[in-house]
Motif scaffolding. Structure first.
Motif, PDB file in Angstrom:
ATOM      1  N   VAL A   1      34.242  13.319  23.243  1.00 52.68           N
ATOM      2  CA  VAL A   1      35.296  12.350  22.925  1.00 52.68           C
ATOM      3  C   VAL A   1      35.475  11.373  24.078  1.00 52.68           C
ATOM      4  CG1 VAL A   1      37.774  12.081  22.515  1.00 52.68           C
ATOM      5  CG2 VAL A   1      36.498  13.883  21.328  1.00 52.68           C
ATOM      6  N   TRP A   2      35.497  11.896  25.311  1.00 51.61           N
ATOM      7  CA  TRP A   2      35.643  11.043  26.490  1.00 51.61           C
ATOM      8  C   TRP A   2      34.508  10.022  26.560  1.00 51.61           C
ATOM      9  CZ3 TRP A   2      38.433  13.058  31.322  1.00 51.61           C
ATOM     10  CH2 TRP A   2      38.561  12.055  32.284  1.00 51.61           C
ATOM     11  N   PHE A   3      33.286  10.510  26.322  1.00 49.68           N
ATOM     12  CA  PHE A   3      32.115   9.633  26.384  1.00 49.68           C
ATOM     13  C   PHE A   3      32.177   8.547  25.319  1.00 49.68           C
ATOM     14  CE2 PHE A   3      27.791   8.497  25.118  1.00 49.68           C
ATOM     15  CZ  PHE A   3      27.232   8.143  26.338  1.00 49.68           C
TER      16      PHE A   3
ATOM     17  N   GLY B   1      31.534  30.913  22.964  1.00 50.13           N
ATOM     18  CA  GLY B   1      31.381  29.807  22.031  1.00 50.13           C
ATOM     19  C   GLY B   1      32.561  28.862  22.072  1.00 50.13           C
ATOM     20  N   ILE B   2      33.761  29.417  22.178  1.00 54.44           N
ATOM     21  CA  ILE B   2      34.965  28.590  22.259  1.00 54.44           C
ATOM     22  C   ILE B   2      34.962  27.754  23.533  1.00 54.44           C
ATOM     23  CG2 ILE B   2      37.477  28.656  22.523  1.00 54.44           C
ATOM     24  CD1 ILE B   2      37.485  31.102  20.685  1.00 54.44           C
ATOM     25  N   ILE B   3      34.596  28.385  24.651  1.00 54.31           N
ATOM     26  CA  ILE B   3      34.583  27.690  25.940  1.00 54.31           C
ATOM     27  C   ILE B   3      33.599  26.523  25.922  1.00 54.31           C
ATOM     28  CG2 ILE B   3      33.937  27.911  28.368  1.00 54.31           C
ATOM     29  CD1 ILE B   3      35.007  30.798  28.228  1.00 54.31           C
ATOM     30  N   VAL B   4      32.359  26.813  25.537  1.00 50.98           N
ATOM     31  CA  VAL B   4      31.336  25.760  25.521  1.00 50.98           C
ATOM     32  C   VAL B   4      31.685  24.695  24.481  1.00 50.98           C
ATOM     33  CG1 VAL B   4      28.894  25.273  25.122  1.00 50.98           C
ATOM     34  CG2 VAL B   4      29.567  27.363  26.342  1.00 50.98           C
ATOM     35  N   GLY B   5      32.195  25.126  23.343  1.00 53.54           N
ATOM     36  CA  GLY B   5      32.560  24.184  22.297  1.00 53.54           C
ATOM     37  C   GLY B   5      33.645  23.219  22.742  1.00 53.54           C
ATOM     38  N   LEU B   6      34.669  23.739  23.433  1.00 53.82           N
ATOM     39  CA  LEU B   6      35.750  22.881  23.925  1.00 53.82           C
ATOM     40  C   LEU B   6      35.232  21.859  24.935  1.00 53.82           C
ATOM     41  CD1 LEU B   6      38.710  25.400  24.377  1.00 53.82           C
ATOM     42  CD2 LEU B   6      38.584  23.497  22.773  1.00 53.82           C
ATOM     43  N   VAL B   7      34.349  22.311  25.819  1.00 54.49           N
ATOM     44  CA  VAL B   7      33.779  21.394  26.817  1.00 54.49           C
ATOM     45  C   VAL B   7      32.986  20.283  26.134  1.00 54.49           C
ATOM     46  CG1 VAL B   7      32.126  21.188  28.704  1.00 54.49           C
ATOM     47  CG2 VAL B   7      33.724  23.115  28.663  1.00 54.49           C
ATOM     48  N   ILE B   8      32.158  20.648  25.165  1.00 58.26           N
ATOM     49  CA  ILE B   8      31.346  19.657  24.462  1.00 58.26           C
ATOM     50  C   ILE B   8      32.228  18.662  23.710  1.00 58.26           C
ATOM     51  CG2 ILE B   8      29.678  19.336  22.587  1.00 58.26           C
ATOM     52  CD1 ILE B   8      28.389  21.976  23.419  1.00 58.26           C
TER      53      ILE B   8
ATOM     54  N   ASN C   1      28.601  17.389  31.462  1.00 62.26           N
ATOM     55  CA  ASN C   1      29.034  16.099  31.991  1.00 62.26           C
ATOM     56  C   ASN C   1      27.979  15.451  32.890  1.00 62.26           C
ATOM     57  OD1 ASN C   1      31.822  15.804  30.928  1.00 62.26           O
ATOM     58  ND2 ASN C   1      32.114  17.745  31.990  1.00 62.26           N
ATOM     59  N   TRP C   2      27.083  16.245  33.442  1.00 57.99           N
ATOM     60  CA  TRP C   2      25.957  15.678  34.180  1.00 57.99           C
ATOM     61  C   TRP C   2      25.011  14.956  33.225  1.00 57.99           C
ATOM     62  CZ3 TRP C   2      20.656  17.414  34.211  1.00 57.99           C
ATOM     63  CH2 TRP C   2      19.866  16.762  35.166  1.00 57.99           C
ATOM     64  N   ILE C   3      24.887  15.505  32.010  1.00 56.40           N
ATOM     65  CA  ILE C   3      24.040  14.876  31.001  1.00 56.40           C
ATOM     66  C   ILE C   3      24.673  13.580  30.482  1.00 56.40           C
ATOM     67  CG2 ILE C   3      23.101  15.144  28.662  1.00 56.40           C
ATOM     68  CD1 ILE C   3      22.799  18.138  29.259  1.00 56.40           C
ATOM     69  N   LEU C   4      26.001  13.597  30.280  1.00 55.70           N
ATOM     70  CA  LEU C   4      26.671  12.468  29.640  1.00 55.70           C
ATOM     71  C   LEU C   4      27.063  11.351  30.602  1.00 55.70           C
ATOM     72  CD1 LEU C   4      29.042  14.320  27.128  1.00 55.70           C
ATOM     73  CD2 LEU C   4      26.882  13.174  26.631  1.00 55.70           C
ATOM     74  N   PHE C   5      27.403  11.717  31.845  1.00 55.86           N
ATOM     75  CA  PHE C   5      27.972  10.731  32.758  1.00 55.86           C
ATOM     76  C   PHE C   5      27.141  10.604  34.038  1.00 55.86           C
ATOM     77  CE2 PHE C   5      31.392  12.502  30.207  1.00 55.86           C
ATOM     78  CZ  PHE C   5      32.048  11.363  29.753  1.00 55.86           C
TER      79      PHE C   5
END
Length: 262
Positions: A38-40, A26-33, A125-129
């Motif tokens: 934020v970047w997006f 959960g921490i790993i996926v949460g940090l990525v999201i 990131n494939w979904i967002l960018f």
């Protein structure tokens, strides 16, 4: 061989059925999201997917190493602190096989989280960018002569080699200490404090520093195929190889000689 594979499977079940697995995931996926979101929101999705993935790998991968260190540092120590080591050793397996199964399980645990982290990075990131963002230029191909995906997997592979070494150190500590808390605390201190401090020593001009373990744990400095402070990837791998053998010999010696009667 079948018995040994069953032993590895049993160790994997112990590690992968614990609640902390889901907390870590959960921490790993949460940090990525969060980071990708934020970047997006800042650049409105204009960045290239590969640029975001590579950058987030550089800044977030350390959490994988920390989780792997925690898991491997508790593998053997928890058996002693809980008293289950006696039940384990009365089974028809040698101490060496038991220890090897735990070590392999620790590496598989680290590999699982490394793959999960990379998969979540790629998917989110494939979904967002877009693949190449606003432009149509593969920046790494122009600058370094390699494609984005080739650079990413080379960088990721070098990162995981460092993680494997950290797992080995943590696993050794797990056999040295009977207390899992002490083993985990020592592993985290080495990874967070000692490792970062020793990285700074690489800039000090003393020859003996070239043979200090922690100077060589970060292999990503060779991702471009160049020398770093007069050292090469082959030299760093050789130094790590010597330490690896020493750690494994010490781990096996301590575990096979340890008295579990008390």
């Amino acid at each position: 061989m079948a018995d040994f594979m069953n032993l590895i499977r049993n160790e994997n079940m112990k590690m992968f059925r614990r609640p902390r697995l889901f907390v870590m995931l959960g921490i790993i996926v949460g940090l990525v999201i969060v980071f990708s979101g934020v970047w997006f929101s800042v650049d409105k999705g204009e960045s290239a997917m590969w640029e975001v993935v590579i950058t987030e790998t550089m800044f977030l991968y350390w959490i994988i190493t920390i989780f792997a260190a925690i898991a491997s540092a508790s593998t053997v120590a928890e058996e002693f602190s809980s008293g289950t080591i006696k039940m384990l050793l009365i089974r028809p397996w040698s101490r060496s096989k038991i220890l090897l199964s735990k070590y392999i399980s620790s590496l598989l645990f680290a590999l699982f989280f490394a793959v999960a982290f990379l998969a979540s990075l790629m998917l989110v990131n494939w979904i967002l960018f877009d693949l190449l963002g606003n432009g149509t230029v593969d920046r790494l191909s122009d600058v370094m002569g390699v494609s984005n995906i080739e650079y990413l997997f080379k960088y990721y592979g070098l990162l995981f080699l460092g993680t494997m070494m950290t797992v080995t150190i943590s696993f050794m500590l797990s056999t040295v200490f009977r207390s899992s808390i002490l083993a985990i605390a020592t592993a985290l201190f080495i990874e967070i404090v000692v490792n970062n401090f020793m990285q700074l020593l690489a800039f000090v001009k003393y020859k003996w520093i070239d043979y200090v373990l922690f100077v060589h744990l970060d292999l990503t400095k060779y991702v471009g195929g160049n020398e770093y402070n007069g050292m090469t990837l082959g030299f760093s791998l050789a130094v790590l190889g010597v330490y690896y053998v020493l750690f494994m010999v010490l781990t096996w010696y301590i575990f096979n000689k340890r008295d579990v009667a008390a």
